[in-house]
Design a protein around this motif. Structure first.
Motif, short mmCIF file in Angstrom:
data_model
loop_
_atom_site.label_atom_id
_atom_site.label_comp_id
_atom_site.label_asym_id
_atom_site.label_seq_id
_atom_site.Cartn_x
_atom_site.Cartn_y
_atom_site.Cartn_z
N THR B 47 35.83 40.95 51.10
CA THR B 47 36.01 39.93 52.13
C THR B 47 35.20 40.30 53.35
OG1 THR B 47 37.66 38.45 53.13
CG2 THR B 47 38.01 40.80 53.47
N VAL B 85 46.33 38.93 41.52
CA VAL B 85 46.45 37.69 42.31
C VAL B 85 45.65 37.82 43.61
CG1 VAL B 85 48.03 36.18 43.57
CG2 VAL B 85 48.71 37.14 41.35
N ALA B 87 43.18 39.75 44.27
CA ALA B 87 41.73 39.80 44.00
C ALA B 87 41.17 38.39 43.88
CB ALA B 87 41.46 40.60 42.72
N SER B 88 41.89 37.50 43.19
CA SER B 88 41.40 36.12 43.05
C SER B 88 41.49 35.33 44.36
CB SER B 88 42.15 35.38 41.94
OG SER B 88 41.52 35.62 40.68
N LEU B 89 42.41 35.69 45.25
CA LEU B 89 42.50 34.99 46.54
C LEU B 89 41.33 35.34 47.46
CD1 LEU B 89 46.32 35.29 47.34
CD2 LEU B 89 45.06 33.25 46.63
N LEU B 90 40.78 36.55 47.30
CA LEU B 90 39.60 36.91 48.09
C LEU B 90 38.37 36.68 47.21
CD1 LEU B 90 40.99 39.95 50.13
CD2 LEU B 90 41.18 37.51 50.55
N ASN B 91 37.32 37.52 47.31
CA ASN B 91 36.05 37.22 46.64
C ASN B 91 35.62 38.31 45.67
OD1 ASN B 91 35.57 36.17 49.79
ND2 ASN B 91 35.08 34.73 48.17
N GLN B 92 35.02 37.91 44.57
CA GLN B 92 34.36 38.87 43.69
C GLN B 92 32.87 38.97 44.01
OE1 GLN B 92 37.32 37.40 42.54
NE2 GLN B 92 37.84 39.55 42.89
#
Lengths: 134, 134, 134
Positions: B47, B85, B87-92
């Motif tokens: 992030t 969860v 991890a998916s709410l922020l960015n890869q």
């Protein structure tokens, strides 16, 4: 730009699109560069997470339902505001690295189309750009 | 593609990776273009947020724990579903603009590796692509 | 890199920036490639969602307020931690596909600057990169 058409089967689901995206990149014959994957919808999205255990996807969907519950006093008349909220919490575009003609992913990672207002036929747009530097 | 290896020290933390990423871009000698930063893991993420006051990172971590609490009835047997969860709410992946050989950031912005299931040694992949326009 | 300056009018709002971004791309004369839009702030963000019914934006803002309520025991002394949390839940950078000299978007999609700590004058940075492959 390549366009894929993907039917979803349920109201909510994470559809593993990793192998389809790898095929698009392979057919582009770009050996190294970037692949931008774009979801042209407002009630579905993209994410990268674990592909091995389907329980992980189910757990993420459950947690998203707690964050954007159906019971909030939404104003939008179509009744699918939770799907719009979840779409913005995940991604509409992903930028992926291509090396050796393949999208580079971690061991446990898969790329998912996240349906929040299905079932429907969804579109995915992919742009592959060759990059001449590391 | 450049690979960095980064040890994290706690179960959850935001690790400031801004200066390491600036070094990678500087060594690439690309003066203008894009830098794609990719996190190849499923229980950590990326992030961009305030780097000045560490309380901001602590507050974001606390709010994420409220959104994906340990107490939800998760199905995944490994017990780290809240980390998936978050991890998916922020960015890869993050796409950053390079001008004058530097990643362009706002005054208060830093780039963070967000550990949600540590401590571990994490990898970061960076692809620098030269851009010949604007 | 093009810089836009955009005043916001309220403490929280979604400002539709689609037509401004299309103008930037048109003026760049790039027919196909990528546009990276970057928000250099830590209490506002970017998202792509429905542009037709403004109730959708209001519903997303409401749901975000439930996820990062003002009442959590935040440590950051400035009092705007909820805005920092919301910024990280959405996007600091978006990568968009350009074809035929236009940013490609779905029928219902608009691109929004999401103000969470306004009103203020915000900056947006846009980098257009020509891409010679699909």
């Amino acid at each position: 730009m390549i366009k894929l058409s993907l039917p979803t089967a349920r109201q909510e689901e994470f559809l593993d699109i990793t192998s389809r995206l790898q095929s698009v990149v392979r057919e582009s014959r770009v050996r190294q560069g970037l692949a931008v994957v774009f979801c042209p919808h407002t009630t579905c999205a993209l994410t990268i997470n674990e592909h091995a255990d389907p329980d992980v996807r189910a757990d993420i969907l459950m947690a998203l339902r707690k964050m954007a519950p159906d019971t909030l006093p939404y104003a939008h008349a179509e009744g699918n505001s939770p799907a719009h909220v979840k779409a913005s919490l995940l991604n509409q575009s992903l930028t992926l690295i291509i090396e050796g003609g393949e999208i580079q992913l971690g061991t446990w990672q898969g790329i998912f189309l996240c349906e929040f207002d299905g079932p429907r036929t969804r579109q995915l747009w992919i742009k592959v750009v060759a990059g001449d530097r590391d």
